[in-house]
Design an enzyme around this catalytic site. Sequence first.
Site, PDB file in Angstrom:
ATOM      1  N   ASP A   1       0.813  -1.212   0.000  1.00 38.81           N
ATOM      2  CA  ASP A   1       0.000   0.000   0.000  1.00 38.81           C
ATOM      3  C   ASP A   1       0.852   1.272   0.000  1.00 38.81           C
ATOM      4  O   ASP A   1       2.000   1.269   0.450  1.00 38.81           O
ATOM      5  CB  ASP A   1      -0.886   0.038   1.253  1.00 38.81           C
ATOM      6  CG  ASP A   1      -2.100  -0.857   1.147  1.00 38.81           C
ATOM      7  OD1 ASP A   1      -2.196  -1.631   0.172  1.00 38.81           O
ATOM      8  OD2 ASP A   1      -2.954  -0.793   2.058  1.00 38.81           O
TER       9      ASP A   1
ATOM     10  N   HIS B   1       3.748  -2.405   3.253  1.00 33.04           N
ATOM     11  CA  HIS B   1       3.843  -1.046   2.719  1.00 33.04           C
ATOM     12  C   HIS B   1       5.199  -0.852   2.050  1.00 33.04           C
ATOM     13  O   HIS B   1       6.233  -1.197   2.631  1.00 33.04           O
ATOM     14  CB  HIS B   1       3.651  -0.014   3.834  1.00 33.04           C
ATOM     15  CG  HIS B   1       2.286  -0.051   4.453  1.00 33.04           C
ATOM     16  ND1 HIS B   1       1.929  -0.989   5.402  1.00 33.04           N
ATOM     17  CD2 HIS B   1       1.179   0.712   4.239  1.00 33.04           C
ATOM     18  CE1 HIS B   1       0.658  -0.797   5.754  1.00 33.04           C
ATOM     19  NE2 HIS B   1       0.186   0.225   5.060  1.00 33.04           N
TER      20      HIS B   1
END
Length: 252
Positions: A47, A193
């Site tokens: 993300d 991430h």
Amino acid sequence: MAPCAVTSALALAHIGPAATWLPGPRRRWWPGLAGQGRLDHVALTFDDGPDPVSTPRFLDVLDGVGVRATFFVLGENVLRCPAVARETVARGHELAVHGWRHDRPWLPSPGRDARELRRAARAVYDVTGHRPRWYRPPYGILSSGRWAAACRDGLRPVLWTAWGRDWTADATPASVRATVAADLRGGGTVLLHDTDHAAAPGSWRSALGALPDIVGDCRTAGLTVGPLTEHEVRGERALPCHPPATPVPTRI
């Protein structure tokens, strides 16, 4: 109905679907939304990118372990770093929509949700030539407005079954690996991430350091690792165009 009651009802209708953020109920009642797929496969997702400093390092590690993944990107970052977005696709990964910016939708704004989601999906297409298929809202907060906007744009909402808590200042490669392993199962979707865009500065290094071992753990368990397009997410052929009603327990 009194004004306060009307306001409360509208607020509940807006934010109520965000209860799907809770991992236990999500896996039990909404396995497709949780990213449950093929039992011999794990979907690897990232993300908040793309990021010109950190994302290319993740791409290099993924090349090294022979894995392709799904990157949920922010529209503003795609326009800020178009070369990185194009490189991600050129290396065989897929881009999905994470929204236009990394915000929390506490107040209802269906018009804004629709505009920003469409704007983000358009940025991905304009920069890479590929239409995104998946949507994951920032923080996993899936409001009714964002759910409806995703449906209208043909995007499938997908959250996760395991994460690494790699956004914290005290995360380490070992802690990220252990946190993912605690919930890692065949058919699951892993959230990491590839940037510190909305996290502690430099926290992406912990996810990067853990990545080869996470892939290795999956392979040791007999699982393949890849993007969501190879995951056969449950119910993929039937896009849920309305937020799910919260199930009523049959017994207390």
